[in-house]
Design a protein around this motif. Structure first.
Motif, PDB file in Angstrom:
ATOM      1  N   UNK A   1       0.827  -1.208   0.000  1.00 34.27           N
ATOM      2  CA  UNK A   1       0.000   0.000   0.000  1.00 34.27           C
ATOM      3  C   UNK A   1       0.861   1.257   0.000  1.00 34.27           C
ATOM      4  N   UNK A   2       1.915   1.234   0.796  1.00 36.73           N
ATOM      5  CA  UNK A   2       2.809   2.384   0.900  1.00 36.73           C
ATOM      6  C   UNK A   2       3.450   2.726  -0.437  1.00 36.73           C
ATOM      7  N   UNK A   3       4.032   1.725  -1.092  1.00 40.08           N
ATOM      8  CA  UNK A   3       4.740   1.966  -2.349  1.00 40.08           C
ATOM      9  C   UNK A   3       3.798   2.389  -3.471  1.00 40.08           C
ATOM     10  N   UNK A   4       2.685   1.696  -3.614  1.00 36.74           N
ATOM     11  CA  UNK A   4       1.756   2.009  -4.700  1.00 36.74           C
ATOM     12  C   UNK A   4       1.139   3.389  -4.501  1.00 36.74           C
ATOM     13  N   UNK A   5       0.689   3.685  -3.284  1.00 36.86           N
ATOM     14  CA  UNK A   5       0.073   4.986  -3.014  1.00 36.86           C
ATOM     15  C   UNK A   5       1.046   6.140  -3.184  1.00 36.86           C
ATOM     16  N   UNK A   6       2.256   5.988  -2.612  1.00 39.95           N
ATOM     17  CA  UNK A   6       3.260   7.053  -2.739  1.00 39.95           C
ATOM     18  C   UNK A   6       3.636   7.262  -4.195  1.00 39.95           C
ATOM     19  N   UNK A   7       3.773   6.161  -4.954  1.00 45.62           N
ATOM     20  CA  UNK A   7       4.144   6.272  -6.354  1.00 45.62           C
ATOM     21  C   UNK A   7       3.107   7.009  -7.178  1.00 45.62           C
ATOM     22  N   UNK A   8       1.849   6.701  -6.973  1.00 50.35           N
ATOM     23  CA  UNK A   8       0.774   7.353  -7.732  1.00 50.35           C
ATOM     24  C   UNK A   8       0.760   8.855  -7.462  1.00 50.35           C
TER      25      UNK A   8
END
Length: 415
Positions: free
Chosen positions: A88-95
């Motif tokens: 969740x952290x990586x996908x959300x921050x990336x978007x």
């Protein structure tokens, strides 16, 4: 039967390094996402019409989200597991990194930075939770040193590549690129991560309710002192990362590429120093407190020395020493946490302490900006403000008992 257990133990031993590597990669990328602001800030300000004194608002917004994320997602890591939170952290921050790279409004940009911090901040506590479940307490200095070298590498990557990307393309390119890489890494972590067999249990049984967990954490005197120490350390470290490029460029007319190289050199020493000090502390009966105090004392001194310099050569010579002291206290503090609490609140404890640590990161950008402006753009005054943080940290650690008698270790060989 013995052969079967030996084979299982070997598989665990090998896979724990996969877990550590993936947690490390995740933290590298969220650290790159955070550190991209430093070398890009001047150009973002020019593009969006933001005055120099107000640039700290973007970093402060990021750290507000980051602190709130750590405070809450530590509990979620204990409830939902590290894999879910890391993804969740990586996908959300990336978007939202990619969204920030497309913004044309300062107001919207500040809000998006807060959301990036909200997602990126979830990664740390989940990583600590996963690593603690795979490595024994007497190995945590080494494991956390390797894990936390990721934050230094993130600074190196950002300060090495962002100036080049800006020179050839635009500041927006770096946000689009690193955002996309974060999303890809999040998908990989979802498929490959899982929790491990190491369990650190308190002698007394704690209630599993969120309220009881919070009270258990807040009543832990040693943990609260570590929280204060981390606050002071992060005040100095992330204050430097946030402001050093701009201070050198505006205060001493250093070119952006040279300033980026100096900060990258500063961070590079942390890459090697963090694992090294973790390994050393493991060898010397797991000592964490005294080495951390020594490192923090050196950090305060080197910040003051850096503030007295005025030439690129001077900054280049001082940067390695500053980098060693600015980063090497961190794995020692993180490795203390599993020794002070039981395993079912490790994620919560890591999240709460890191949230408190990064309140320093929230306050320091605005504070240093105000001091720099009020002192007639005094370089030394800005760095003296940063040096106050590690001094407070050193005092707090003096009162920590790093060997409480209420924690025991269990290794579940069935996992």
């Amino acid at each position: 039967m013995t052969e079967r257990l030996t084979g299982a133990s070997t598989a665990i031993s090998r896979y724990r390094w996969v877990v550590l590597s993936l947690c490390w990669l995740a933290l590298v990328l969220t650290s790159v996402d955070r550190s991209t602001w430093g070398p890009a800030s001047v150009f973002v300000g020019e593009d969006l019409g933001v005055p120099l004194a107000s640039l700290g608002s973007f970093a402060t917004a990021y750290y507000v989200g980051y602190v709130l994320s750590n405070a809450g997602n530590g509990f979620l890591s204990d409830r939902l597991g590290g894999r879910t939170i890391v993804t969740m952290s990586l996908v959300g921050a990336g978007i939202f990194m990619m969204i920030f790279g497309s913004t044309s409004s300062a107001t919207v940009g500040i809000g998006v930075q807060a959301v990036v911090g909200l997602f990126a901040g979830a990664d740390y506590a989940a990583g600590v939770k996963l690593i603690t479940s795979w490595f024994r307490p007497d190995e945590l200095g080494k494991a956390m040193g390797i894990f936390l070298s990721a934050t230094s590498i993130g600074v190196v990557v950002a300060n090495s590549t962002v100036p080049m990307l800006i020179e050839h393309f635009a500041w927006t390119t770096s946000y689009h690129l690193f955002g996309a890489l974060s999303v890809v890494a999040g998908v990989v972590c979802w498929f490959l991560l899982r929790s491990g067999p190491v369990d650190v249990r308190a002698a007394a049984t704690d209630s599993g309710s969120t309220g009881a967990v919070i009270m258990t954490i807040l009543r832990n005197r040693n943990l609260m002192l570590v929280a204060v120490a981390g606050f002071g350390g992060c005040w100095g470290t992330y204050g430097f990362i946030t402001w050093s490029n701009t201070l050198m460029i505006k205060g001493h007319s250093v070119t952006p590429s040279t300033a980026g190289f100096i900060v990258a050199l500063f961070a590079a020493l942390g890459v090697f120093g963090k694992p090294l000090i973790g390994i050393i502390s493991d060898r010397f009966n797991g000592a964490r407190r005294v080495p951390a105090m020594i490192v923090l004392g050196c950090f305060a001194i080197t910040l003051l020395v850096f503030g007295m310099l005025s030439t690129p050569i001077g900054f280049l010579l001082a940067a390695p020493f500053l980098g060693l002291s600015a980063y090497c206290y961190l794995p020692l503090l993180v490795a203390l946490i599993p020794r002070l609490v039981s395993s079912h609140v490790v994620g919560s404890s890591a999240g709460v302490t890191n949230a408190f640590w990064n309140i320093g990161s929230v306050l320091v950008p605005i504070t240093v900006g105000a001091v720099f402006a009020a002192s007639g753009k005094s370089f030394l005054a800005a760095f003296a403000t940063l040096a106050a943080g590690p001094i407070v940290a050193m005092v707090a650690l003096y009162f920590v008992d790093e060997r409480p008698s209420s924690v025991s270790v269990v290794i579940d060989t069935k996992s």
